[in-house]
Design a protein around this motif. Sequence first.
Motif, PDB file in Angstrom:
ATOM      1  N   THR A 143     -14.284  -1.281  -1.466  1.00 50.43           N
ATOM      2  CA  THR A 143     -14.285  -2.587  -0.972  1.00 50.43           C
ATOM      3  C   THR A 143     -13.828  -2.826  -2.452  1.00 50.43           C
ATOM      4  O   THR A 143     -13.381  -2.798  -3.655  1.00 50.43           O
ATOM      5  N   GLU A 144     -13.191  -3.822  -2.407  1.00 52.33           N
ATOM      6  CA  GLU A 144     -12.945  -4.462  -3.243  1.00 52.33           C
ATOM      7  C   GLU A 144     -13.439  -5.768  -4.584  1.00 52.33           C
ATOM      8  O   GLU A 144     -13.167  -5.060  -5.675  1.00 52.33           O
ATOM      9  N   LYS A 145     -14.943  -5.776  -3.730  1.00 49.69           N
ATOM     10  CA  LYS A 145     -15.672  -5.425  -4.967  1.00 49.69           C
ATOM     11  C   LYS A 145     -16.006  -4.486  -6.318  1.00 49.69           C
ATOM     12  O   LYS A 145     -16.457  -4.617  -7.429  1.00 49.69           O
ATOM     13  N   GLN A 146     -16.432  -3.596  -5.566  1.00 48.68           N
ATOM     14  CA  GLN A 146     -16.064  -1.837  -6.215  1.00 48.68           C
ATOM     15  C   GLN A 146     -15.367  -1.978  -7.005  1.00 48.68           C
ATOM     16  O   GLN A 146     -15.578  -1.972  -8.325  1.00 48.68           O
ATOM     17  N   LEU A 147     -13.945  -1.944  -6.176  1.00 49.04           N
ATOM     18  CA  LEU A 147     -12.325  -2.159  -6.850  1.00 49.04           C
ATOM     19  C   LEU A 147     -12.478  -2.725  -8.194  1.00 49.04           C
ATOM     20  O   LEU A 147     -12.672  -2.129  -9.449  1.00 49.04           O
ATOM     21  N   GLU A 148     -13.184  -4.399  -8.092  1.00 51.30           N
ATOM     22  CA  GLU A 148     -13.164  -4.783  -9.311  1.00 51.30           C
ATOM     23  C   GLU A 148     -14.038  -4.543 -10.688  1.00 51.30           C
ATOM     24  O   GLU A 148     -13.811  -5.037 -11.644  1.00 51.30           O
ATOM     25  N   ASP A 149     -14.779  -3.816  -9.753  1.00 47.40           N
ATOM     26  CA  ASP A 149     -15.703  -3.461 -10.805  1.00 47.40           C
ATOM     27  C   ASP A 149     -15.428  -2.532 -11.926  1.00 47.40           C
ATOM     28  O   ASP A 149     -15.555  -2.348 -12.721  1.00 47.40           O
ATOM     29  N   LEU A 150     -14.857  -1.078 -11.548  1.00 55.38           N
ATOM     30  CA  LEU A 150     -14.392  -0.342 -11.885  1.00 55.38           C
ATOM     31  C   LEU A 150     -13.236  -0.374 -12.718  1.00 55.38           C
ATOM     32  O   LEU A 150     -12.999  -0.033 -13.808  1.00 55.38           O
ATOM     33  N   ALA A 151     -12.500  -2.069 -12.537  1.00 55.65           N
ATOM     34  CA  ALA A 151     -11.281  -1.667 -13.323  1.00 55.65           C
ATOM     35  C   ALA A 151     -11.652  -2.831 -14.384  1.00 55.65           C
ATOM     36  O   ALA A 151     -10.768  -3.062 -15.101  1.00 55.65           O
ATOM     37  N   LYS A 152     -12.784  -3.126 -14.217  1.00 54.82           N
ATOM     38  CA  LYS A 152     -13.010  -5.055 -15.352  1.00 54.82           C
ATOM     39  C   LYS A 152     -13.126  -3.618 -16.371  1.00 54.82           C
ATOM     40  O   LYS A 152     -13.599  -2.663 -16.461  1.00 54.82           O
ATOM     41  N   LYS A 186       0.509  -1.217   0.361  1.00 51.99           N
ATOM     42  CA  LYS A 186      -0.054   0.240   0.190  1.00 51.99           C
ATOM     43  C   LYS A 186       0.858   1.062   0.018  1.00 51.99           C
ATOM     44  O   LYS A 186       0.547   2.244  -0.541  1.00 51.99           O
ATOM     45  N   SER A 187       1.389   1.531   0.623  1.00 54.31           N
ATOM     46  CA  SER A 187       2.842   2.351   0.562  1.00 54.31           C
ATOM     47  C   SER A 187       3.363   2.638  -0.974  1.00 54.31           C
ATOM     48  O   SER A 187       3.740   3.269  -1.151  1.00 54.31           O
ATOM     49  N   LYS A 188       3.194   1.801  -1.739  1.00 52.53           N
ATOM     50  CA  LYS A 188       3.592   1.962  -3.698  1.00 52.53           C
ATOM     51  C   LYS A 188       2.474   2.718  -4.171  1.00 52.53           C
ATOM     52  O   LYS A 188       2.587   3.604  -4.549  1.00 52.53           O
ATOM     53  N   LEU A 189       1.500   3.112  -3.876  1.00 54.76           N
ATOM     54  CA  LEU A 189      -0.136   3.870  -3.583  1.00 54.76           C
ATOM     55  C   LEU A 189       0.109   5.317  -3.826  1.00 54.76           C
ATOM     56  O   LEU A 189       0.635   5.831  -2.817  1.00 54.76           O
ATOM     57  N   GLN A 190       0.006   5.798  -4.781  1.00 58.36           N
ATOM     58  CA  GLN A 190       0.130   7.136  -5.137  1.00 58.36           C
ATOM     59  C   GLN A 190      -1.647   8.107  -5.376  1.00 58.36           C
ATOM     60  O   GLN A 190      -1.869   6.914  -5.714  1.00 58.36           O
ATOM     61  N   GLY A 191      -2.005   8.882  -5.675  1.00 58.57           N
ATOM     62  CA  GLY A 191      -3.019   9.571  -5.664  1.00 58.57           C
ATOM     63  C   GLY A 191      -4.074   9.069  -5.480  1.00 58.57           C
ATOM     64  O   GLY A 191      -4.330   8.576  -5.051  1.00 58.57           O
ATOM     65  N   ALA A 192      -5.318   9.451  -6.840  1.00 61.73           N
ATOM     66  CA  ALA A 192      -6.548   8.265  -6.845  1.00 61.73           C
ATOM     67  C   ALA A 192      -6.651   7.026  -6.197  1.00 61.73           C
ATOM     68  O   ALA A 192      -7.710   6.818  -5.190  1.00 61.73           O
ATOM     69  N   SER A 193      -5.399   6.616  -6.782  1.00 66.54           N
ATOM     70  CA  SER A 193      -5.260   4.635  -6.032  1.00 66.54           C
ATOM     71  C   SER A 193      -5.097   4.988  -4.597  1.00 66.54           C
ATOM     72  O   SER A 193      -6.142   3.668  -4.027  1.00 66.54           O
ATOM     73  N   LYS A 194      -4.432   5.413  -3.698  1.00 66.66           N
ATOM     74  CA  LYS A 194      -4.559   5.600  -2.702  1.00 66.66           C
ATOM     75  C   LYS A 194      -5.702   5.677  -1.772  1.00 66.66           C
ATOM     76  O   LYS A 194      -6.395   4.893  -1.368  1.00 66.66           O
ATOM     77  N   GLN A 195      -6.752   6.690  -2.932  1.00 66.81           N
ATOM     78  CA  GLN A 195      -7.808   6.674  -1.948  1.00 66.81           C
ATOM     79  C   GLN A 195      -9.019   5.907  -2.194  1.00 66.81           C
ATOM     80  O   GLN A 195      -9.350   5.867  -1.023  1.00 66.81           O
ATOM     81  N   MET A 196      -8.775   5.371  -3.336  1.00 66.26           N
ATOM     82  CA  MET A 196      -9.985   4.039  -4.144  1.00 66.26           C
ATOM     83  C   MET A 196      -9.452   3.359  -2.708  1.00 66.26           C
ATOM     84  O   MET A 196     -10.530   2.456  -1.940  1.00 66.26           O
ATOM     85  N   ALA A 197      -8.199   2.355  -2.128  1.00 72.62           N
ATOM     86  CA  ALA A 197      -7.703   1.767  -1.818  1.00 72.62           C
ATOM     87  C   ALA A 197      -8.616   2.029  -0.380  1.00 72.62           C
ATOM     88  O   ALA A 197      -9.292   0.386   0.732  1.00 72.62           O
ATOM     89  N   ALA A 198      -8.956   3.118   0.275  1.00 71.86           N
ATOM     90  CA  ALA A 198      -8.847   2.736   1.465  1.00 71.86           C
ATOM     91  C   ALA A 198     -10.472   3.239   1.891  1.00 71.86           C
ATOM     92  O   ALA A 198     -10.743   3.263   2.393  1.00 71.86           O
ATOM     93  N   SER A 199     -11.076   3.706   0.606  1.00 63.14           N
ATOM     94  CA  SER A 199     -12.551   4.144   0.459  1.00 63.14           C
ATOM     95  C   SER A 199     -13.419   2.974  -0.188  1.00 63.14           C
ATOM     96  O   SER A 199     -14.494   3.064   0.060  1.00 63.14           O
TER      97      SER A 199
END
Length: 60
Positions: free
Chosen positions: A40-49, A25-38
């Motif tokens: 869920t894994e399912k929401q991120l999957e839907d956004l990334a696919k 998680k220390s490698k994340l920057q900007g938007a990806s850092k905020q996304m990881a914190a706010s």
Amino acid sequence: MPAKSKAQQKAAGAALSAKRGDTPKSKLQGASKQMAASMTEKQLEDLAKGSAKGKPEHIG
């Protein structure tokens, strides 16, 4: 909810990788850092696919 731009899709993929423990998680920057914190894994999957074909690089 699919990503609206390539940049958003890449950020979601990076956040998902960190959420799963594949990337520190220390490698994340900007938007990806905020996304990881706010989000869920399912929401991120839907956004990334999906295909990045035809999406703009950034949304103004």
